[in-house]
Design an enzyme around this catalytic site. Structure first.
Site, short mmCIF file in Angstrom:
data_model
loop_
_atom_site.label_atom_id
_atom_site.label_comp_id
_atom_site.label_asym_id
_atom_site.label_seq_id
_atom_site.Cartn_x
_atom_site.Cartn_y
_atom_site.Cartn_z
N CYS A 1 0.84 -1.19 0.00
CA CYS A 1 0.00 0.00 0.00
C CYS A 1 0.88 1.24 0.00
CB CYS A 1 -0.88 0.04 1.24
SG CYS A 1 -1.86 -1.44 1.45
N ARG B 1 4.37 -0.20 -6.44
CA ARG B 1 4.29 -1.08 -5.28
C ARG B 1 3.16 -2.10 -5.42
NH1 ARG B 1 6.47 2.37 -0.75
NH2 ARG B 1 5.00 1.51 0.71
N TRP C 1 -3.53 -2.43 -1.41
CA TRP C 1 -3.39 -3.81 -1.87
C TRP C 1 -4.21 -4.62 -0.88
CZ3 TRP C 1 1.99 -5.77 -3.78
CH2 TRP C 1 1.81 -6.91 -4.58
N ASN D 1 -1.27 1.76 6.25
CA ASN D 1 -0.57 0.57 5.75
C ASN D 1 -0.30 -0.34 6.95
OD1 ASN D 1 -0.42 1.84 3.34
ND2 ASN D 1 1.80 2.21 3.40
N GLY D 2 -0.39 -1.64 6.77
CA GLY D 2 0.00 -2.55 7.87
C GLY D 2 -1.19 -3.30 8.44
N GLU E 1 19.43 -21.27 5.11
CA GLU E 1 19.22 -19.97 4.47
C GLU E 1 20.23 -18.94 4.98
OE1 GLU E 1 17.88 -18.68 2.05
OE2 GLU E 1 17.37 -16.61 2.48
N LYS F 1 22.77 -16.95 2.59
CA LYS F 1 22.80 -15.48 2.55
C LYS F 1 24.21 -14.97 2.76
CE LYS F 1 19.93 -14.67 1.13
NZ LYS F 1 18.68 -15.16 0.62
N GLU G 1 26.52 -15.79 -0.27
CA GLU G 1 26.14 -15.04 -1.47
C GLU G 1 26.70 -13.62 -1.49
OE1 GLU G 1 21.80 -15.24 -1.16
OE2 GLU G 1 21.80 -15.46 -3.32
N HIS H 1 28.34 -36.02 13.30
CA HIS H 1 28.55 -36.95 12.19
C HIS H 1 29.52 -36.39 11.15
CE1 HIS H 1 25.45 -39.50 13.85
NE2 HIS H 1 24.74 -38.41 14.04
N LYS I 1 19.52 -12.22 -10.68
CA LYS I 1 18.27 -12.20 -9.90
C LYS I 1 17.30 -13.26 -10.40
CE LYS I 1 15.51 -10.59 -6.80
NZ LYS I 1 15.81 -11.15 -5.46
C1 F6R Z 1 19.19 -16.40 -2.82
C2 F6R Z 1 18.42 -16.31 -4.04
C3 F6R Z 1 18.34 -17.49 -4.93
C4 F6R Z 1 16.90 -17.67 -5.41
C5 F6R Z 1 16.83 -18.80 -6.44
C6 F6R Z 1 15.40 -19.03 -6.89
O1 F6R Z 1 19.21 -15.21 -2.14
O2 F6R Z 1 17.86 -15.28 -4.32
O3 F6R Z 1 18.79 -18.64 -4.28
O4 F6R Z 1 16.09 -17.94 -4.31
O5 F6R Z 1 17.61 -18.47 -7.55
O6 F6R Z 1 14.87 -17.91 -7.52
P1 F6R Z 1 13.32 -17.73 -7.68
O7 F6R Z 1 12.75 -17.61 -6.31
O8 F6R Z 1 13.17 -16.49 -8.50
O9 F6R Z 1 12.80 -18.95 -8.37
#
Ligand code: F6R
Length: 607
Positions: free
Chosen positions: A2, A27, A74, A98-99, A479, A483, A486, A502, A602
């Site tokens: 929103c 947005r 939204w 918003n929220g 995860e 992160k 990456e 193990h 991305k």
């Molecule tokens: C990690 C990351 C990637 C995506 C992966 C899947 O930060 O962004 O591991 O999660 O490439 O991408 P999507 O979600 O677009 O299918």
């Protein structure tokens, strides 16, 4: 997400409100509205659908006035109808919001008993009535707004316009960002700096718990404790593009901080907060009363699926198989008849995930996409979809899309439990209630950034880092490691804490930081034993836990990152925040290109 705009101006407000709303279109939204003061009285125009519909309304019935507020909505609580569109108003105030207001049910019932009449299904409308109630009791506008805001629980950004007073606009921020634009004899409020960018380059960002009282001549900011506060003024000379990151250094940081809003929006899309029930859209043939499910994704999206595996098994008793799309597509897996496939993807274009979806369709499985980008290929090809409402994610490392995926998958798990009869309505109510608390708890978890900053300086020196977690927090450990590697290029591995003995325990020495994701839940004591094993070998423990967990591991942890105590069901959402901040701040210390890390794309549209 929103969008909010507020104007105390010198020129007609309505065209400027619409101009700002157009900048907020990116947005995403499904209805919009504006309110102005015409000779001191509140007048509104609202319309479902795109801004052209609102513009048509305004062309047919123009709004005069130089003070006003506007909103792109939204839909969350209630459908995207004109009646649910903002601003919500009484004859004394108009508000945009918003929220999520967590305690809206109790407030609504209280206000109905006091004679207020509600005309929408939204949680937001209680804000207008609550402020009106305080005005009716004789409070002045500023005080009435403050009294009302102090009673709101949840995460929110709000702008309030008062009938009969052309020179006051009140804004409040808790969880949802809000910016003040300082003009020349004019003042503006916006959900981000982009909204106010056509009118001024001078922008001040409110902090958590701030209430801003605007007049054309000045802005007064009260902090969370009610004390007068100073907020720095930033200059955005490059218009909307420069304002896009707001006061954040990177998109990744901005997106981490958007999570109270993005999780709130996604959760409320799938729950009826009033009845504390999950409400799924039409799932086109996907039968939730199935025996088993397959959940597929890549990278972060795969880890969201791994969390959902625990949720689905615990809440619905269904058998769940999760896999990485690139493995699944080539191993020719048998897919059960009474099963459905869930395909998790931010971009909706990931080649392997798409191929896995096509494989399942060819083998007669119904497919459900949990996707962030509308109309993407996975979105279009799946039989049914659960959109995640994270909005555009610019940072290459996924953050807000991950927690939005978790939000949608948590709601799905409850829906499957109900469809299979494994969840009583009372238990469903408890889980939905817990989910609704997520945005507030994420807001609280974000407050641990200063502690993490100190740890990140140290972590930036490490060569290898281990992440440990148990149960539903094992995928969060995975995860966390992903992160960190990456964006900081530090080698990191996630392990199930029980796997330590193990093999990975051989890596532990005084140079190896070990990040442990360990809320004080049913598995905590087991994880504590693993922490002792690490400590005994000189490993440096960085423990992410809550108050009770902090007490239990105080004598062995080198660092403790304290997050709020929360219901175990939503803990993966809350614990995602510190692992994201830890990776982000470590990368900032290392000086890497946080938003566009080397070698990464991305959207991975090739194998
Ligand atoms: C990690 C990351 C990637 C995506 C992966 C899947 O930060 O962004 O591991 O999660 O490439 O991408 P999507 O979600 O677009 O299918």
């Amino acid at each position: 997400m929103c969008g909010i705009i507020g104007i105390l101006g010198a020129d007609p407000a309505a065209p400027r409100l619409v101009q700002a709303l157009k900048l907020l279109e990116y947005r995403g939204y499904d209805s919009a509205g504006v309110a102005t003061l015409e000779n001191g009285a509140i007048s509104r125009r609202r319309a479902a659908g795109k801004l052209v519909n609102l513009e048509r309304e305004l062309a047919e019935a123009p709004l005069a006035g130089i003070s006003g507020i506007g909103h792109t909505r939204w839909a969350t609580h209630g459908a995207p109808t004109t009646a649910n569109a903002h601003p919500h108003a009484t004859d004394k105030v108009a508000i945009v919001h918003n929220g999520i207001i967590e305690n809206f049910r109790a407030l609504r019932e209280e206000l109905i008993r006091a004679g207020h009449r509600f005309t929408s299904e939204t949680d937001s409308e209680v804000i207008a009535h609550l402020i009106t109630d305080y005005l009716d009791k004789g409070q002045k506008p500023e005080q009435a707004a403050i009294s009302a805001v102090r009673r709101l629980e949840g995460a929110f950004g709000i702008a309030v316009l008062f009938a009969g007073d052309e020179d006051i606009l009140v804004g409040a921020r808790k969880g949802s960002p809000l910016a003040v634009g300082l003009g020349d004899g004019e003042m503006f409020l916006g959900s981000d700096a982009i909204a106010v960018s056509p009118f001024t380059q001078r922008v001040m960002f409110l902090e958590e718990g701030d209430i801003a009282v605007l007049s054309r001549a000045k802005v007064k900011v009260l902090d969370a404790s009610g004390q007068l506060a100073e907020r720095q003024v930033h200059i955005f000379a490059g218009g909307a593009a420069a304002a896009e990151k707001g006061n954040h250094r990177h998109f990744m940081q901005k997106e981490i901080y958007e999570q109270p809003e993005t999780t709130g929006r996604t959760i409320t899309r799938y729950v009826n907060a009033y009845e504390e029930r999950v409400e799924m859209p039409n799932l086109d043939g996907v039968d939730l009363n199935s025996d088993s499910a397959i959940i597929i994704g890549c990278g972060t999206a795969h880890y969201a699926g791994r969390v959902a595996e625990y949720w689905l098994e615990q809440v619905s008793g269904i058998a769940v198989e999760t896999d990485i799309a690139s493995e699944f597509r080539y191993r020719k897996p048998a897919v059960g008849k009474k099963s459905f496939g869930v395909f998790v993807s931010q971009s909706g274009e990931t080649a392997d995930t798409l191929a896995a979806l096509r494989y399942c369709k060819e083998n007669g499985l119904k497919t459900l996409a949990v996707v962030n980008v509308p109309e993407s290929t996975i979105w279009r090809e799946a039989d049914a979809r659960l959109p995640t409402l994270a909005g555009p994610e610019i940072g290459v490392a996924s953050t807000k899309a991950f927690t939005a995926q978790l939000s949608a998958l948590a709601a799905l798990s409850i829906a499957v439990g109900r469809a299979r009869g494994t969840l009583s309505s009372q238990e469903e109510g408890r889980l939905v209630h817990a989910l609704m608390e997520t945005p507030r708890l994420i807001t609280d978890a974000l407050a641990c950034e200063p502690e993490i900053e100190v740890i990140a300086q140290e972590l930036a020196q490490a060569r290898d880092v281990l992440y440990l977690g148990r149960g539903v927090h094992y995928p969060i450990a995975l995860e966390g490691a992903l992160k960190l590697k990456e964006i900081s290029y530090i080698h990191a591995e996630g392990y199930a804490a029980g796997e330590l003995k193990h093999g990975p325990i051989a890596l532990i020495d005084e140079h190896t930081p070990v990040v442990v994701v360990a809320p004080h839940d049913a598995l905590f004591e087991k994880t504590l034993s693993n922490m002792q094993e690490v400590n005994a070998r000189g490993g440096k423990l960085i423990v992410i836990t809550d108050g009770a967990g902090a007490v239990a591991c105080a004598d062995i942890a080198k660092h403790i990152i304290m997050v709020p105590t929360c219901d175990p069901f939503i803990a993966p959402l809350v614990y995602s925040v510190p692992i994201q901040l830890l990776a982000y701040l470590t990368a900032v210390h290392k000086g890497t290109d946080v938003d566009q890390p080397r070698n990464l794309a991305k959207s991975v549209t090739v194998e």
